[in-house]
Design a protein around this motif. Structure first.
Motif, PDB file in Angstrom:
ATOM      1  N   ALA A   1       0.852  -1.175   0.000  1.00 20.35           N
ATOM      2  CA  ALA A   1       0.000   0.000   0.000  1.00 20.35           C
ATOM      3  C   ALA A   1       0.895   1.233   0.000  1.00 20.35           C
ATOM      4  O   ALA A   1       0.863   2.069   0.865  1.00 20.35           O
ATOM      5  N   ALA A   2       1.732   1.289  -0.990  1.00 18.93           N
ATOM      6  CA  ALA A   2       2.852   2.222  -0.990  1.00 18.93           C
ATOM      7  C   ALA A   2       2.476   3.606  -1.479  1.00 18.93           C
ATOM      8  O   ALA A   2       3.305   4.360  -1.957  1.00 18.93           O
ATOM      9  N   GLY A   3       1.253   3.957  -1.372  1.00 17.95           N
ATOM     10  CA  GLY A   3       0.876   5.312  -1.691  1.00 17.95           C
ATOM     11  C   GLY A   3       0.996   5.661  -3.151  1.00 17.95           C
ATOM     12  O   GLY A   3       1.346   6.773  -3.517  1.00 17.95           O
ATOM     13  N   GLY A   4       0.696   4.715  -4.039  1.00 20.24           N
ATOM     14  CA  GLY A   4       0.650   5.042  -5.452  1.00 20.24           C
ATOM     15  C   GLY A   4       1.982   4.967  -6.160  1.00 20.24           C
ATOM     16  O   GLY A   4       2.114   5.496  -7.254  1.00 20.24           O
ATOM     17  N   ALA A   5       2.999   4.371  -5.554  1.00 20.51           N
ATOM     18  CA  ALA A   5       4.286   4.251  -6.222  1.00 20.51           C
ATOM     19  C   ALA A   5       4.121   3.425  -7.491  1.00 20.51           C
ATOM     20  O   ALA A   5       3.442   2.404  -7.512  1.00 20.51           O
ATOM     21  N   GLU A   6       4.748   3.908  -8.557  1.00 24.04           N
ATOM     22  CA  GLU A   6       4.632   3.226  -9.844  1.00 24.04           C
ATOM     23  C   GLU A   6       5.302   1.857  -9.771  1.00 24.04           C
ATOM     24  O   GLU A   6       6.404   1.717  -9.235  1.00 24.04           O
ATOM     25  N   ALA A   7       4.644   0.839 -10.292  1.00 23.73           N
ATOM     26  CA  ALA A   7       5.209  -0.510 -10.305  1.00 23.73           C
ATOM     27  C   ALA A   7       5.929  -0.751 -11.619  1.00 23.73           C
ATOM     28  O   ALA A   7       5.471  -0.330 -12.687  1.00 23.73           O
ATOM     29  N   LEU A   8       7.072  -1.405 -11.543  1.00 22.95           N
ATOM     30  CA  LEU A   8       7.809  -1.778 -12.748  1.00 22.95           C
ATOM     31  C   LEU A   8       7.015  -2.802 -13.554  1.00 22.95           C
ATOM     32  O   LEU A   8       6.278  -3.619 -12.994  1.00 22.95           O
ATOM     33  N   GLY A   9       7.208  -2.781 -14.853  1.00 26.21           N
ATOM     34  CA  GLY A   9       6.606  -3.791 -15.696  1.00 26.21           C
ATOM     35  C   GLY A   9       7.286  -5.131 -15.525  1.00 26.21           C
ATOM     36  O   GLY A   9       8.371  -5.212 -14.918  1.00 26.21           O
ATOM     37  N   PRO A  10       6.698  -6.193 -16.043  1.00 25.02           N
ATOM     38  CA  PRO A  10       7.272  -7.540 -15.856  1.00 25.02           C
ATOM     39  C   PRO A  10       8.698  -7.668 -16.359  1.00 25.02           C
ATOM     40  O   PRO A  10       9.544  -8.266 -15.689  1.00 25.02           O
ATOM     41  N   SER A  11       8.998  -7.097 -17.533  1.00 27.85           N
ATOM     42  CA  SER A  11      10.335  -7.271 -18.122  1.00 27.85           C
ATOM     43  C   SER A  11      11.425  -6.583 -17.299  1.00 27.85           C
ATOM     44  O   SER A  11      12.420  -7.228 -16.929  1.00 27.85           O
ATOM     45  N   PRO A  12      11.305  -5.272 -16.979  1.00 30.51           N
ATOM     46  CA  PRO A  12      12.370  -4.661 -16.159  1.00 30.51           C
ATOM     47  C   PRO A  12      12.456  -5.249 -14.757  1.00 30.51           C
ATOM     48  O   PRO A  12      13.549  -5.365 -14.201  1.00 30.51           O
TER      49      PRO A  12
END
Length: 344
Positions: free
Chosen positions: A174-185
């Motif tokens: 619940a990291a406050g909207g931090a962008e998640a990396l895509g599967p490849s990176p």
């Protein structure tokens, strides 16, 4: 029924994941790590024989390192310029901890001086055990006392820190909207962390997989090659396996040894935690840094476990990881000197 080779991992992971999910759902600080640690430690002490395979342990440590590295930016050098005072404070804290807990174990509990020196180190458990296995001190006592320290710090520190901070910061899921990396990176960073960790481990570096994951991810983020954190489920799995690793250490400790040394381990851990808290309080007052953050960075737990706690509590990942890696390197340098002094 699983085969004998799979029974230990099935017990460890089969208990760790549900307990981690329950602790996290209950809102416990660092719930995934604490739940897994508590469940697997209980299984180990009950004689069920939980085991975490090496490849899963290394992957989990690399995941924690990669997650920590996501908090590093191009401003990292400006941040490090503020840390010499806290690193000096940590060094003094380590010296005081080793002297005070070593004296407590020898004078208060009758532990032999060389065993006390190895058991008093606030970290570098594997190194202390390796020295004991070479004939310095009582190996079973060192393992028991060091494992009690790891377990107590892992289970007790997050609630204490959360109470001091007034409320538990949000966890990684619940990291406050931090962008998640895509599967490849995300996959590329994890694989690079494991590969570099293998090389560092072969070179004898402490906390090799966590350090490699942190370096790979930190460099990629600082240079702007990637942006964002690992997906929440990956971080959750890293916490669960790390907790299982901590809990499974108790499989190798005979119950009579643990019962005999429990009081000494609790007392030594209390003294270590108190000294680390006092050192953190002084550094926080001198630098203006947050006391809970500094205490997490100073606390005498395992590098991987403490880094995971700092990550779960939302604290500066580079600050916490740098201080714990410094602590392990300092302990490795100091332990031979402590043994030499104990042999006089």
């Amino acid at each position: 029924m699983p085969s004998p080779a799979l029974r230990g991992p099935a017990i460890a992971l089969g208990l760790a994941f549900p307990a981690a999910a329950a602790f996290a759902a209950a809102g416990m600080p660092a719930g995934a790590l604490l739940g897994a640690t508590a469940a697997v430690a209980a299984a180990a002490l009950s004689g069920l024989g939980p085991v975490v395979p090496d490849f899963l342990r290394n992957l989990a440590f690399a995941i924690i390192g990669v997650s920590l590295g996501a908090g590093i930016s191009s401003d990292i050098l400006d941040d490090i310029a503020r840390w010499p005072v806290s690193l000096l404070g940590l060094a003094l804290t380590i010296l005081l901890t080793m002297a005070a807990t070593g004296r407590l174990l020898t004078r208060g509990f009758g532990v032999a001086p060389d065993t006390a020196a190895l058991s008093a180190s606030p970290g570098a458990l594997s190194y202390a055990v390796a020295l004991a296995a070479q004939g310095r001190g009582d190996l079973r006592a060192v393992v028991a006392l060091q494992s009690v320290r790891l377990l107590l710090v892992t289970l007790c520190l997050p609630p204490a820190i959360a109470a001091l901070a007034g409320a538990a910061p949000p966890g990684p899921l619940a990291a406050g909207g931090a962008e998640a990396l895509g599967p490849s990176p995300a996959l590329a960073l994890m694989l690079a962390g494991v590969a570099c960790g293998w090389l560092l481990d072969r070179a004898g570096a402490p906390a090799a997989y966590l350090l490699a994951g942190l370096a790979v991810s930190g460099l990629a983020h600082a240079l702007g090659w990637v942006h964002g954190a690992l997906p929440g489920p990956a971080i959750f799995c890293g916490f669960v396996v790390t907790g299982a690793v901590i809990g499974a250490r108790f499989t190798r400790i005979a119950r009579p040894d643990l019962m005999r040394l429990a009081a000494a381990g609790i007392a030594a851990t209390g003294v270590s935690a108190a000294i680390s808290a006092a050192g953190a309080l002084c550094v926080a007052a001198a630098t203006g840094l947050s006391f809970p953050v500094v205490w997490v960075a100073f606390a005498p737990g395992g590098v991987e476990g403490m880094a995971a706690i700092g990550l779960a509590l939302g604290y500066d990942p580079a600050f916490v990881a740098t201080h714990h890696i410094f602590r392990i390197v300092a302990v490795i340098a100091l332990l031979p000197l402590a043994l030499r002094a104990a042999g006089r």
